[in-house]
Scaffold this motif. Structure first.
Motif, PDB file in Angstrom:
ATOM      1  N   VAL A   1       2.750   2.205  10.270  1.00  0.00           N
ATOM      2  CA  VAL A   1       3.546   1.837  11.426  1.00  0.00           C
ATOM      3  C   VAL A   1       4.822   2.674  11.407  1.00  0.00           C
ATOM      4  CG1 VAL A   1       4.852   0.001  12.545  1.00  0.00           C
ATOM      5  CG2 VAL A   1       2.623  -0.506  11.507  1.00  0.00           C
TER       6      VAL A   1
ATOM      7  N   THR B   1      10.911   0.321  18.834  1.00  0.00           N
ATOM      8  CA  THR B   1       9.583   0.600  19.358  1.00  0.00           C
ATOM      9  C   THR B   1       8.661   0.992  18.218  1.00  0.00           C
ATOM     10  OG1 THR B   1      10.496   1.314  21.471  1.00  0.00           O
ATOM     11  CG2 THR B   1       8.243   1.988  20.967  1.00  0.00           C
TER      12      THR B   1
ATOM     13  N   SER C   1       4.912   2.327  16.745  1.00  0.00           N
ATOM     14  CA  SER C   1       3.743   3.134  17.068  1.00  0.00           C
ATOM     15  C   SER C   1       2.852   3.212  15.838  1.00  0.00           C
ATOM     16  CB  SER C   1       4.155   4.534  17.524  1.00  0.00           C
ATOM     17  OG  SER C   1       4.857   5.208  16.497  1.00  0.00           O
TER      18      SER C   1
ATOM     19  N   THR D   1      -0.477  -1.868  16.283  1.00  0.00           N
ATOM     20  CA  THR D   1       0.175  -2.979  16.975  1.00  0.00           C
ATOM     21  C   THR D   1       0.912  -3.863  15.972  1.00  0.00           C
ATOM     22  OG1 THR D   1      -0.187  -4.920  18.374  1.00  0.00           O
ATOM     23  CG2 THR D   1      -1.942  -4.370  16.821  1.00  0.00           C
ATOM     24  N   ILE D   2       2.082  -4.321  16.375  1.00  0.00           N
ATOM     25  CA  ILE D   2       2.882  -5.173  15.500  1.00  0.00           C
ATOM     26  C   ILE D   2       2.768  -6.641  15.890  1.00  0.00           C
ATOM     27  CG2 ILE D   2       4.529  -3.370  14.888  1.00  0.00           C
ATOM     28  CD1 ILE D   2       6.449  -4.633  16.997  1.00  0.00           C
ATOM     29  N   SER D   3       1.805  -6.967  16.743  1.00  0.00           N
ATOM     30  CA  SER D   3       1.700  -8.342  17.231  1.00  0.00           C
ATOM     31  C   SER D   3       1.457  -9.349  16.118  1.00  0.00           C
ATOM     32  CB  SER D   3       0.593  -8.446  18.284  1.00  0.00           C
ATOM     33  OG  SER D   3      -0.658  -8.065  17.734  1.00  0.00           O
TER      34      SER D   3
ATOM     35  N   ASN E   1       5.221  -8.249  22.459  1.00  0.00           N
ATOM     36  CA  ASN E   1       4.039  -7.712  21.784  1.00  0.00           C
ATOM     37  C   ASN E   1       3.220  -6.811  22.710  1.00  0.00           C
ATOM     38  OD1 ASN E   1       4.646  -8.926  19.348  1.00  0.00           O
ATOM     39  ND2 ASN E   1       3.414 -10.744  19.758  1.00  0.00           N
TER      40      ASN E   1
ATOM     41  N   ASN F   1       4.844  -3.664  22.266  1.00  0.00           N
ATOM     42  CA  ASN F   1       5.002  -3.268  20.853  1.00  0.00           C
ATOM     43  C   ASN F   1       6.472  -3.014  20.509  1.00  0.00           C
ATOM     44  OD1 ASN F   1       2.955  -3.341  18.930  1.00  0.00           O
ATOM     45  ND2 ASN F   1       2.974  -1.123  18.642  1.00  0.00           N
ATOM     46  N   THR F   2       7.331  -3.877  21.024  1.00  0.00           N
ATOM     47  CA  THR F   2       8.755  -3.688  20.805  1.00  0.00           C
ATOM     48  C   THR F   2       9.430  -4.948  20.282  1.00  0.00           C
ATOM     49  OG1 THR F   2       9.281  -4.288  23.088  1.00  0.00           O
ATOM     50  CG2 THR F   2       8.978  -1.939  22.601  1.00  0.00           C
TER      51      THR F   2
END
Length: 129
Positions: free
Chosen positions: A2, A23, A25, A28-30, A74, A77-78
């Protein structure tokens, strides 16, 4: 992997506001808990705020309570940090961090730097008096 990139820092007068964004990339950081930390000149990095992956658990350092609001989007992705009523002592480099452990829910876990797997490069916030 990430990658985290912070933005939104700058110079503001005492009493003003800033909104920091982080942000992500690469992934996904959900499902990741996320946190904000800061490091002032000559001081160690310190916890500011954290939010669990679900958003159901939110924690703030005493210095941030009532003035800062952490939130996450989510879908984008922020991670965000709204900072109001800024004080000169808020001057620092602000870092966002991601914790990939879905079990990270408690304040004891989320305020600890060692809990986080990924870190951004930081964004400078300077508050003038």
């Amino acid at each position: 992997q990430v990658q985290l990139v912070e933005s939104g820092g700058g110079l503001v007068q005492a009493g003003g506001s800033l909104r920091l964004s982080c942000t992500a990339s690469g992934r996904t950081i959900s499902s990741y808990a996320m946190g904000w930390f800061r490091q002032a000149p000559g001081k160690e990095r310190e916890f500011v705020a954290a939010i669990s992956w679900s958003g159901g658990n939110i924690y703030y350092a005493d210095s941030a309570k009532g003035r800062f609001t952490i939130s996450r989007d989510n879908a984008k992705n922020t991670l965000n940090l709204q900072m109001n009523s800024l004080k000169p002592e808020d001057t620092a480099v602000y870092y966002c961090a991601a914790d990939s452990n879905p079990l990270s829910q408690t304040i004891a876990t989320l305020r600890a730097e060692r809990s986080y797997d990924y870190w951004g490069q930081g964004t400078q916030v300077t508050v003038s008096s």
